[in-house]
Design a protein around this motif. Structure first.
Motif, PDB file in Angstrom:
ATOM      1  N   UNK A  50       0.728  -1.409   0.212  1.00  0.00           N
ATOM      2  CA  UNK A  50       0.092  -0.138   0.066  1.00  0.00           C
ATOM      3  C   UNK A  50       0.883   1.295  -0.008  1.00  0.00           C
ATOM      4  N   UNK A  51       2.089   1.454   0.756  1.00  0.00           N
ATOM      5  CA  UNK A  51       2.679   2.276   0.911  1.00  0.00           C
ATOM      6  C   UNK A  51       3.569   2.585  -0.419  1.00  0.00           C
ATOM      7  N   UNK A  52       4.005   1.431  -1.171  1.00  0.00           N
ATOM      8  CA  UNK A  52       4.698   1.452  -2.469  1.00  0.00           C
ATOM      9  C   UNK A  52       3.769   2.186  -3.498  1.00  0.00           C
ATOM     10  N   UNK A  53       2.470   1.624  -3.314  1.00  0.00           N
ATOM     11  CA  UNK A  53       1.569   2.020  -4.392  1.00  0.00           C
ATOM     12  C   UNK A  53       1.322   3.573  -4.172  1.00  0.00           C
ATOM     13  N   UNK A  54       1.042   4.188  -2.800  1.00  0.00           N
ATOM     14  CA  UNK A  54       0.931   5.531  -2.574  1.00  0.00           C
ATOM     15  C   UNK A  54       2.069   6.302  -3.125  1.00  0.00           C
ATOM     16  N   UNK A  55       3.327   5.922  -2.981  1.00  0.00           N
ATOM     17  CA  UNK A  55       4.403   6.496  -3.512  1.00  0.00           C
ATOM     18  C   UNK A  55       4.728   6.522  -4.809  1.00  0.00           C
ATOM     19  N   UNK A  56       4.457   5.557  -5.567  1.00  0.00           N
ATOM     20  CA  UNK A  56       4.439   5.517  -7.038  1.00  0.00           C
ATOM     21  C   UNK A  56       3.313   6.557  -7.520  1.00  0.00           C
ATOM     22  N   UNK A  57       1.878   6.182  -6.848  1.00  0.00           N
ATOM     23  CA  UNK A  57       1.044   7.109  -7.406  1.00  0.00           C
ATOM     24  C   UNK A  57       1.333   8.590  -7.119  1.00  0.00           C
ATOM     25  N   UNK A  58       2.027   9.129  -6.141  1.00  0.00           N
ATOM     26  CA  UNK A  58       2.463  10.553  -5.918  1.00  0.00           C
ATOM     27  C   UNK A  58       3.143  10.936  -6.971  1.00  0.00           C
ATOM     28  N   UNK A  59       4.437  10.040  -7.459  1.00  0.00           N
ATOM     29  CA  UNK A  59       5.200  10.241  -8.440  1.00  0.00           C
ATOM     30  C   UNK A  59       4.598  10.724  -9.641  1.00  0.00           C
ATOM     31  N   UNK A  60       3.572   9.533  -9.830  1.00  0.00           N
ATOM     32  CA  UNK A  60       2.748   9.699 -11.037  1.00  0.00           C
ATOM     33  C   UNK A  60       1.876  11.098 -11.080  1.00  0.00           C
ATOM     34  N   UNK A  61       1.465  11.417  -9.976  1.00  0.00           N
ATOM     35  CA  UNK A  61       0.323  12.455 -10.067  1.00  0.00           C
ATOM     36  C   UNK A  61       1.601  13.808 -10.238  1.00  0.00           C
ATOM     37  N   UNK A  62       2.635  14.008  -9.420  1.00  0.00           N
ATOM     38  CA  UNK A  62       3.549  15.030  -9.427  1.00  0.00           C
ATOM     39  C   UNK A  62       4.393  15.184 -10.540  1.00  0.00           C
ATOM     40  N   UNK A  63       4.792  14.145 -11.246  1.00  0.00           N
ATOM     41  CA  UNK A  63       5.621  14.334 -12.264  1.00  0.00           C
ATOM     42  C   UNK A  63       4.876  13.733 -13.534  1.00  0.00           C
ATOM     43  N   UNK A  64       3.837  13.218 -13.252  1.00  0.00           N
ATOM     44  CA  UNK A  64       2.997  13.097 -14.779  1.00  0.00           C
ATOM     45  C   UNK A  64       3.909  11.905 -15.462  1.00  0.00           C
ATOM     46  N   UNK A  65       4.318  10.919 -14.627  1.00  0.00           N
ATOM     47  CA  UNK A  65       5.299   9.816 -15.153  1.00  0.00           C
ATOM     48  C   UNK A  65       4.570   8.341 -15.047  1.00  0.00           C
ATOM     49  N   UNK A  74       5.364   5.619 -15.908  1.00  0.00           N
ATOM     50  CA  UNK A  74       6.385   4.433 -16.320  1.00  0.00           C
ATOM     51  C   UNK A  74       6.807   4.100 -14.734  1.00  0.00           C
ATOM     52  N   UNK A  75       6.517   4.982 -13.864  1.00  0.00           N
ATOM     53  CA  UNK A  75       6.946   4.606 -12.317  1.00  0.00           C
ATOM     54  C   UNK A  75       5.805   3.772 -11.670  1.00  0.00           C
ATOM     55  N   UNK A  76       4.455   4.089 -12.416  1.00  0.00           N
ATOM     56  CA  UNK A  76       3.569   3.467 -11.526  1.00  0.00           C
ATOM     57  C   UNK A  76       3.270   1.938 -12.129  1.00  0.00           C
ATOM     58  N   UNK A  77       3.829   0.765 -10.899  1.00  0.00           N
ATOM     59  CA  UNK A  77       3.772  -0.642 -11.311  1.00  0.00           C
ATOM     60  C   UNK A  77       2.282  -1.162 -10.815  1.00  0.00           C
ATOM     61  N   UNK A  78       1.459  -0.492 -10.029  1.00  0.00           N
ATOM     62  CA  UNK A  78       0.508  -0.777  -9.934  1.00  0.00           C
ATOM     63  C   UNK A  78      -0.852  -0.592 -10.769  1.00  0.00           C
ATOM     64  N   UNK A  79      -1.839  -1.352 -10.838  1.00  0.00           N
ATOM     65  CA  UNK A  79      -2.775  -1.122 -11.893  1.00  0.00           C
ATOM     66  C   UNK A  79      -3.643   0.117 -11.264  1.00  0.00           C
ATOM     67  N   UNK A  80      -3.934   1.025 -12.032  1.00  0.00           N
ATOM     68  CA  UNK A  80      -4.910   2.105 -11.847  1.00  0.00           C
ATOM     69  C   UNK A  80      -6.088   1.984 -12.348  1.00  0.00           C
ATOM     70  N   UNK A  81      -7.038   1.182 -11.704  1.00  0.00           N
ATOM     71  CA  UNK A  81      -8.391   1.303 -12.078  1.00  0.00           C
ATOM     72  C   UNK A  81      -9.036   2.549 -12.460  1.00  0.00           C
ATOM     73  N   UNK A  82      -9.763   2.851 -13.385  1.00  0.00           N
ATOM     74  CA  UNK A  82     -10.581   3.948 -13.826  1.00  0.00           C
ATOM     75  C   UNK A  82      -9.943   5.148 -13.660  1.00  0.00           C
TER      76      UNK A  82
END
Lengths: 335, 589
Positions: free
Chosen positions: A296-311, A313-321
């Motif tokens: 969960x923590x890893x997903x939150x961290x990756x999602x944060x990067x995804x949101x802040x950097x719009x990257x 590729x960093x997101x290894x978890x499936x983002x549903x909808x």
């Protein structure tokens, strides 16, 4: 005299310029509903471990109070922040953060307590990282079933009274709490689905709390002690509390090679706390469902990067909808 | 370098400097401290008011949460108990249960259970509506839509009952029940009036104009404690709608309020408390006035004190200054009373000491001058005698040789008189008539010497005859008159001596007949008299210096001449000087 002043001012200016030279780190605020909750505390520790120092992350404890959390959030909205990571105290109240974020254009990641769907959909930059409460109950049922050797008739030898029905007591998290209701409901459904007959002797609300569960066990044992064949707990903390009561009151046998020899009935929890794992290893608890705080923590961290950097590729978890990340549970038993 | 006047302190008096400095320094420091005290106190009290407002909000939220939790607890309890019954057989018991709980909470007006098609299963009130309309109710739909939560609706007219209940808040939740051993799901409805919300909205803590406003997640008004602020156009409503949550201070209808918005647990409501802080604002205004008056009073007192302190310093200095001015103008009595601070008394003591010293020095100088003058005058007087005595004795020898005994006797008598006056018991000043006696005896002697070749006349105004005059000042003039004015052959030569007072002067005028002298000669004589170093008539110079020495610069000698007719020499002495000299002489002898 004048020259000295000019030189001093110049030096100060230079110091300021150079000190402010590096790019300013983006600010992330993490609002925890209660730092005393072992699972959530674990998640925040994992978050700190995953923190690569590329953001300025601050943690806030809401002390189980929505008012406190509102106050913290109010301050953060006023000061300005790039991302809010919120573990809500009251899921129904979360809409105020969503509305405010829409106003202020600040993205939010909610985690572990899921706001209403309509709230999550109110603003596109709102996300949820959590688990499926129903899944945990189903898995808890599966764990129990496997522990009984999938023996619906004789319950793998744990049918004390020989009626082919599992007599169980449930330690419930919170009355009316979504996860508590869901876990309670789904574990029974799951067991029935596996073909077991279940009789719930008693459902005791212990507010997710170890101490409350410990105290509740006194009443439960005096009323149903002999009849109980299984203790289902909505989380590990309450399961641990129950185990400790039984230990302290001599319900368990001797420990041989670090494993307890005689147990009154099986205890199962959810969350996968280290203490629960240890008790499982020693045989006091039968097992737990790992609510994977690390993932969960890893997903939150990756999602944060995804949101802040719009990257992406960093997101290894499936983002549903483009909104939800659901973390799967894992079994944990001594078998 | 040029001095700019404005920046120099030299143009101000000490008092101005002291008062100005103290006033400025004090004004700045008192203002700064008073303002900072005001700022800190108002800030802390402002913080306090904000904290208080926030605390009151919290308390009210707790009260409401308590209430909603109770309602939620009732719903949960009903759910739990309901599963113990089967609706096929135990409806009566379930209704009893519902009624019991309805009565437990005053604000609950009805408890109803519907099935999944909207049909009433159990109800504490009589229902009028058709089942199809029930299913269209908002509370019903939301309960079905999100089965996991309890729904608190916004207030609506509830029209499903036979009896009009007025506006109610509907609490609805998906509900499980047993019917013929089968678990079915329906909807539980708990309708509540505003009694509960009203009793909780104890706004007394919020101040006079304080009030409460509760909105739901769709910004619909659930409850308002203030009728005037009820409505979608009110400022309260718009503030809560825009702010969403948190706190803010604002003015509503001229009332300063602090709004705190928080959520109420278990519901989708948020409650806004409007705390009236006008009383507090008044407090700060009072504090401002107090601070201002403290500043003004302190300033006034200090200026007054500074004025007196400055007076203490400058008053002795002013006196000293006046004394110096007096002294400058020659007033001897210039001592200053010793008062004031140590430094100033030191200066004054020094000044007084200086005055004393100057007086002493001046007295010394005067004494020295006087003794010097006396010595000089004596010496000058003595110069006359040997010269004259030689001539007289020569004449007497001659008279004796001629056997003019009577003349000789007269001459010896005159000489006797002459010397008596000359000596005058050592007095320097003698009455004018004595001086004139002296001169007559002298003339007598000289007439004898010159064989009666001139006549003389002595006149004196009686008023001034008693005035005392420096003795032997006429003789040198008469001597000159005889010497230059007597024609050896001319028997008609004459000498006139006239003493009179004119224009504040006592004039001793000696006139003789003769050739007269030219104007050039007169000027030369004046020149000689005034310059002691030049050679010329010892007698005239002598007299000139004596009268100048004694009677001051105003005394003078005037020479006039009519060629071939007369020559006049006048000694002019200021009348008032004569008086003084008389007194002075009296003192000295």
């Amino acid at each position: 005299m004048k020259n000295t002043i000019i030189i001093i001012i110049s030096i100060l200016l230079l110091v300021f310029i150079f000190s402010g030279c590096g790019p300013e780190k983006k600010k992330v605020a993490v609002l925890i509903y209660d730092m005393e909750d072992p699972f959530i505390k674990g998640v925040s520790e994992y978050l700190k471990a995953f923190d690569q120092k590329s953001y300025d992350i601050t943690y806030y404890d809401s002390q189980k109070s929505q008012i406190v959390q509102n106050k913290i959030a109010e301050k953060l909205y006023k000061e300005g922040v790039d991302l809010l990571v919120i573990n809500p105290v009251e899921r129904l109240s979360s809409y105020i953060f969503v509305k405010k974020s829409l106003q202020e254009e600040i993205p939010i990641i909610f985690f572990n307590r899921e706001p209403l769907k309509e709230d999550l959909e109110y603003f596109e930059d709102v996300y949820y990282v959590g688990t499926d409460a129903r899944e945990s109950g189903m898995m808890q049922a599966k764990l129990i079933s496997e522990g009984l050797g999938n023996d619906t008739e004789n319950l793998g030898g744990f049918d004390k009274n020989g009626d082919h029905i599992i007599q169980c007591v449930i330690l419930k998290g919170e009355q009316g709490h979504q996860d508590a209701e869901e876990r309670t409901k789904s574990v029974i459904e799951g067991l029935k689905g596996e073909g077991f007959k279940v009789e719930v002797l008693h459902t005791k609300v212990a507010n997710w709390n170890e101490t409350k569960a410990y105290r509740a066990m006194h009443e439960i044992m005096s009323e149903f002690g002999e009849d109980i064949e299984l203790l289902i707990s909505n989380n590990d903390a309450m399961a641990i509390g129950a185990s400790k009561y039984l230990m302290d009151n001599g319900y368990f046998g001797m420990e041989v090679d670090g494993v307890v020899t005689d147990i009154p009935f099986r205890i199962v929890g959810i969350d996968g706390l280290e203490e629960a794992k240890l008790l499982t290893k020693k045989g006091y608890m039968y097992g737990t469902i790992i609510n994977d705080g690390k993932s969960m923590a890893e997903a939150i961290m990756q999602l944060s990067e995804y949101i802040l950097e719009n990257d992406e590729e960093k997101l290894q978890y499936e983002l549903v909808d483009n909104k939800y990340i659901l973390i799967s549970y894992k079994y944990h038993s001594n078998e | 370098m040029k001095h700019t006047k404005g920046f120099s302190m030299n143009h101000f008096t000490i008092m101005q400097t002291i008062i100005a400095t103290i006033t400025v320094v004090l004004a700045v420091s008192v203002t700064i401290s008073a303002l900072s005290v005001y700022y800190i106190s108002t800030r802390t009290s402002k913080d306090l008011v904000y904290d208080q407002a926030s605390e009151i909000n919290k308390q009210i939220v707790f009260n409401y949460e308590n209430y909603t939790n109770r309602v939620e607890g009732i719903a949960n309890l009903l759910q739990k108990k309901a599963l113990d019954y089967d609706m096929m057989m135990d409806k009566e018991q379930v209704l009893d249960l519902f009624s019991t709980l309805e009565n437990l909470e005053d604000s609950i007006v009805s408890v109803v259970l519907f099935d999944n098609s909207g049909q009433v299963i159990v109800s504490t009130q009589n229902i009028e509506k058709q089942f199809s309309l029930i299913a269209l109710q908002e509370w019903y739909k939301t309960a079905i839509f999100d089965a996991k939560i309890i729904h608190f609706s916004s207030p609506k007219m509830q029209e499903i009952y036979e009896v009009n209940m007025g506006e109610v808040i509907s609490v609805s939740k998906a509900f499980e029940y047993q019917e013929g051993n089968i678990i079915k799901s329906g909807v539980l409805l708990i309708d509540m009036n505003f009694e509960g919300l009203d009793s909780l909205s104890n706004v007394s803590n919020l101040g006079e104009k304080g009030h409460i406003l509760i909105l739901d997640d769709k910004d619909q008004i659930v409850y308002s404690s203030d009728v005037s602020q009820y409505g979608y156009n009110s400022k309260s409503y718009n503030t809560v709608k825009a702010l969403i949550f948190g706190s803010e201070s604002l003015t509503i209808n001229g009332t300063q309020v602090v709004v705190n918005i928080n959520t109420i647990g278990s519901t989708r409501w948020r409650i806004a408390t409007f705390q009236d802080i006008n009383a507090f604002e008044k407090g700060t205004t009072n504090a401002l006035y107090t601070a201002a008056s403290v500043i003004v009073i302190t300033m006034l007192i200090t200026i007054l004190v500074a004025y007196f302190v400055a007076m203490q310093i400058t008053n002795p200095l002013k006196k000293l200054n006046k004394a110096i001015v007096r002294f400058h103008h020659g007033n001897d009595d210039s001592k200053v009373e010793i008062e004031g601070q140590k430094e100033i008394t030191t200066v004054i003591t020094g000044f007084n000491g200086m005055i004393d010293r100057i007086h002493a020095l001046m007295d010394e100088v005067i004494k020295e001058q006087e003794s010097k003058r006396k010595t000089e005058i004596r010496a000058l007087q003595n110069q006359i005698n040997p010269h004259f005595l030689y001539n007289t004795l020569d004449c007497m020898i001659w008279l004796a040789e001629e056997n003019r005994n009577k003349d000789l006797v007269d001459t010896v008598g005159a000489l006797s008189t002459y010397f008596r006056v000359s000596l005058s018991k050592g007095k320097q000043f003698i009455p004018i008539f004595e001086e004139l006696q002296h001169i007559e005896s002298y003339l007598l002697i000289q007439r004898m010497r010159y064989n009666d070749r001139f006549i003389y006349k002595i006149e004196c105004n009686q008023e001034i005859a008693e005035l005392r005059i420096m003795k032997l000042i006429l003789q040198p003039l008469v001597e000159n008159a005889i010497y230059h004015g007597i024609d050896k052959d001319d028997q008609k030569s004459w000498i006139s001596i006239h003493v009179f007072e004119e224009d504040g002067y006592v004039i001793l005028k000696v006139t003789n007949s003769g050739y007269g002298i030219t104007q050039e000669k007169i000027e030369e004589i004046h020149h000689v008299m005034e310059d002691g170093n030049k050679k010329g008539s010892i007698g005239m110079k002598n007299v000139y210096r004596r009268i100048k020495l004694f009677y001051g610069e105003k005394a003078y000698i005037q020479i006039a001449s009519e060629l071939d007719e007369t020559t006049t020499v006048s000694i002019c002495i200021p009348r008032d000087k004569l008086k003084v000299q008389i007194l002075e002489q009296g003192d000295k002898t």
